[in-house]
Design an enzyme around this catalytic site. Structure first.
Site, mmCIF file in Angstrom:
data_model
loop_
_atom_site.group_PDB
_atom_site.id
_atom_site.type_symbol
_atom_site.label_atom_id
_atom_site.label_comp_id
_atom_site.label_asym_id
_atom_site.label_seq_id
_atom_site.Cartn_x
_atom_site.Cartn_y
_atom_site.Cartn_z
ATOM 1 N N HIS A 190 0.826 -1.197 0.000
ATOM 2 C CA HIS A 190 0.000 0.000 0.000
ATOM 3 C C HIS A 190 0.872 1.263 0.000
ATOM 4 O O HIS A 190 0.623 2.214 -0.729
ATOM 5 C CB HIS A 190 -0.913 -0.020 1.222
ATOM 6 C CG HIS A 190 -1.722 1.213 1.331
ATOM 7 N ND1 HIS A 190 -2.848 1.405 0.575
ATOM 8 C CD2 HIS A 190 -1.538 2.347 2.035
ATOM 9 C CE1 HIS A 190 -3.326 2.593 0.835
ATOM 10 N NE2 HIS A 190 -2.563 3.191 1.720
ATOM 11 N N GLU A 432 6.214 -14.501 -21.644
ATOM 12 C CA GLU A 432 7.041 -14.333 -20.441
ATOM 13 C C GLU A 432 7.633 -15.652 -19.957
ATOM 14 O O GLU A 432 8.220 -15.734 -18.900
ATOM 15 C CB GLU A 432 6.244 -13.630 -19.333
ATOM 16 C CG GLU A 432 4.881 -14.207 -19.042
ATOM 17 C CD GLU A 432 4.101 -13.389 -18.006
ATOM 18 O OE1 GLU A 432 4.697 -12.588 -17.278
ATOM 19 O OE2 GLU A 432 2.880 -13.586 -17.924
ATOM 20 N N ASP A 456 9.099 -11.625 -15.722
ATOM 21 C CA ASP A 456 9.121 -13.085 -15.609
ATOM 22 C C ASP A 456 10.063 -13.731 -16.617
ATOM 23 O O ASP A 456 10.775 -14.673 -16.287
ATOM 24 C CB ASP A 456 7.706 -13.650 -15.779
ATOM 25 C CG ASP A 456 6.905 -13.533 -14.495
ATOM 26 O OD1 ASP A 456 7.459 -13.881 -13.433
ATOM 27 O OD2 ASP A 456 5.748 -13.090 -14.540
ATOM 28 N N CYS A 503 5.596 -5.046 -21.539
ATOM 29 C CA CYS A 503 5.039 -4.410 -20.357
ATOM 30 C C CYS A 503 5.842 -4.725 -19.103
ATOM 31 O O CYS A 503 5.462 -4.378 -18.007
ATOM 32 C CB CYS A 503 3.572 -4.795 -20.170
ATOM 33 S SG CYS A 503 3.322 -6.563 -20.055
#
Ligand code: PEP
Ligand code: MG
Length: 585
Positions: A190, A432, A456, A503
């Site tokens: 968070h 990936e 990944d 990405c």
């Protein structure tokens, strides 16, 4: 002294440390007379009411400043306050032991936290910070203590804390907080997400920063690299202050590029889009001039909650995102849970090798009833904008066809009910896994686009766990093996006339960007703050030159050589980027 942590929010801050320790209050163990019992109970009730009012106020402030999602965290806090079991246990303790209510309450609180800490349930574990946050607030009110908040800061500081609770970040006065660093927390905690949306440089997961740093120490926070320098010498201080000035100056120039296209000096255009985890990040995406979303990590909709989000809720979320864009693409990635992202609701067993385990598309194909809810929601939202769908962790053609099969079933279900969706919706695969990278000529025949997930892909092809800091030195985006795979993916995609994007984090680094641009990558998706730097890079080079650079890079044999070569070229091509946005060594 140099401390290394997890980069949470980019930028550089230089200033004095302010140790913000909210961990414990001193709680007295006072005996009380039997006839004082009703008074103690009233004090407890009043403290609960006061705490409730405070939380509601913070919630209102956050909703106004940061949107309702961030404010929802406080609903969990309000629930803790209303927990009958907790309240009764405190009152029971009071009656039995005749000790002051703060003492009894603190003990009950500790017991709760210990019980939750031992639970084998991700959701309940996450609730510890809520209980702790609310508990401290109640104790403060019982003790009549001064509130320890960051709102009253009189001068500009760098906040150093064990952790920052949602109410800490909410009450923080942005003007006086130049940066913050914490002992715990990860890339998607968070605190990290909050720091990014506030655009304050931050480093988290430093483990012992609060023990090693004293209030008043001079700190350099490099939120881009995840590095803290404590009491730097003059030359370091000068170096970073210069970097910071350049960073600020550059950011100002870069903001002016917001509405310009990402086109090279000789006219080659690419697309720059943003990665998001929460819809609240969209204002930042737009402010930084990204052309849509290249990766919407939808698993965050499923996290930090008890039940699964239903179709309607997901539809609203996806529609809410496309509504903010006029025609720009929004690539929604289907649920990628597992690895380092778990949800209690789905009862995924703990595995020896979670990154090689039951994650992402493997999980979704095993649970089509859950998968289809999401697919229908995405399809429905596609009627309202340029949504594309993307499957994570595809290992080969068989698995991809299976996923497309479930998507087709979801489409059929909507057609039967006469519910509209975009019949021409583009479907893509994330590349990936090395097996996908090596069979992408076959995969390219089945989809409309590829998006390379280097986070990944690097860990799988180099056998380097992406979250293990001990072997982080081996995690090299420019390892020749990785670059060869990337080149193969781009070429195979283009041969089948589909577009190829990236990405993974690699797509946001200008140095790597030169190589990727030269290899012919069509779309770069990154955290929104990285977009202006990449746009600047692209607009200041010739496609012809970076093509040559990429060819040369593919002949080199180590990532050290490649990084050195690329850094040199970056400096030559763009002296103004020098020392700011380099290939990380
Ligand atoms: C990746 O693997 O590169 C990626 C973008 O996905 P995630 O980081 O969510 O695994
Ligand atoms: Mg991934």
């Amino acid at each position: 002294m140099i401390l290394k942590g997890i980069p949470a929010s980019p930028g550089i801050a230089v200033g004095k440390a302010f140790l913000f320790d909210t961990r414990r209050f001193m709680v007295p163990e006072k005996k009380i007379r039997k006839d004082s019992l009703p008074k103690e109970i009233v004090r407890f009730e009043e403290a609960l009411i006061k705490t409730r009012t405070e939380i509601l106020e913070i919630q209102k402030k956050i909703t106004k400043e940061m949107g309702s999602h961030h404010a929802e965290i406080f609903n969990a806090h309000l629930l803790v306050l209303e927990d009958r079991m907790l309240i009764e246990e405190v009152i029971g303790g009071l009656k039995k032991e005749h000790k002051c209510v703060e003492y009894i309450f603190a003990r009950v609180l500790d017991k709760y936290i210990n019980v939750f800490a031992k639970m084998n349930d991700e959701y309940l574990k996450e609730r510890i910070s809520d209980i702790d946050d609310v508990g401290k607030r109640v104790l403060k009110n019982l003790l009549g203590a001064e509130e320890k908040t960051l709102s009253g800061l009189k001068e500009k500081v760098i906040v150093v804390a064990y952790d920052l609770s949602p109410s800490d970040t909410a009450t923080m006065h942005r003007k006086n907080v130049m940066g913050f660093i914490t002992d715990i927390g990860g890339r998607t905690s968070h605190t990290a997400i909050m720091a990014k949306s506030l655009e304050i440089p931050a480093v988290v997961g430093l483990e012992k920063a609060t023990m090693k740093i004293k209030s008043g120490d001079t700190l350099i926070v490099d939120g881009t690299a995840g590095v803290i320098i404590v009491n730097p010498d003059n030359s370091e201080l000068k170096k970073y202050q210069e970097r910071q000035n350049q960073f600020i100056k550059l950011e100002k120039t870069l903001v002016n590029l917001k509405d310009e296209p990402a086109v090279t000096m000789d006219g080659h255009t690419v697309e720059l889009s943003a990665n998001i985890e929460l819809p609240e990040e969209i204002s930042s995406v737009i402010a930084h001039g990204a052309q849509g979303i290249g990766l919407y990590r939808t698993e965050f909709l499923y996290m930090n909650r008890r039940g699964l989000p239903n179709e309607e809720e997901q539809f609203e979320a996806y529609k809410g995102v496309v509504d903010k864009f006029s025609g720009e693409p929004v690539v929604v990635r289907t649920l990628d849970l597992g690895g380092d992202k778990f949800l209690s609701q789905l009862e995924v067993p703990h595995e020896m090798n979670p990154f090689l385990g039951w994650r992402a598309i493997r999980f979704c194909l095993a649970k089509p009833e859950i998968f289809k809810v999401q697919l229908r929601a995405i399809l429905r939202a596609s009627a309202f904008g340029n949504i594309k769908i993307m499957f994570p962790m595809i290992s080969g053609v068989g698995e991809l066809k299976q996923a497309i099969g479930v998507l087709n079933e979801a489409k059929k279900e909507l057609r039967v009910k006469n519910i509209k969706f975009n019949e021409d919706l583009e479907v893509g695969a994330m590349i990936e896994i090395p097996s996908a990278a090596l069979t992408c000529d076959l995969l390219a025949k089945e989809v409309d686009f590829f998006s390379i997930g280097t986070n990944d892909l690097i860990q799988y092809s180099l056998a380097v766990d992406r979250v293990n800091e001990k072997i982080a030195y081996l995690y090299r985006p420019t390892h020749p093996a990785v670059l060869r795979l990337i080149k193969n993916i781009i070429d195979s995609g283009h041969k089948e006339k589909i577009w190829v994007g990236m990405c993974g984090e690699m797509a946001g680094e200008p140095g790597f960007g030169l190589i990727l641009l030269g290899m012919g990558l069509d779309e770069f998706s990154m955290s929104s703050a990285a977009v202006p730097g990449m746009k600047f890079t692209i607009r200041n080079v010739n496609f012809k030159d970076v093509k040559e650079l990429a060819e040369k890079v593919l002949t080199l044999s180590t990532s050290e050589e490649i990084d050195k070569f690329v850094n040199k070229r970056l400096d030559e091509l763009m002296p103004s980027l020098k020392k700011i946005k380099k290939v990380p060594a």
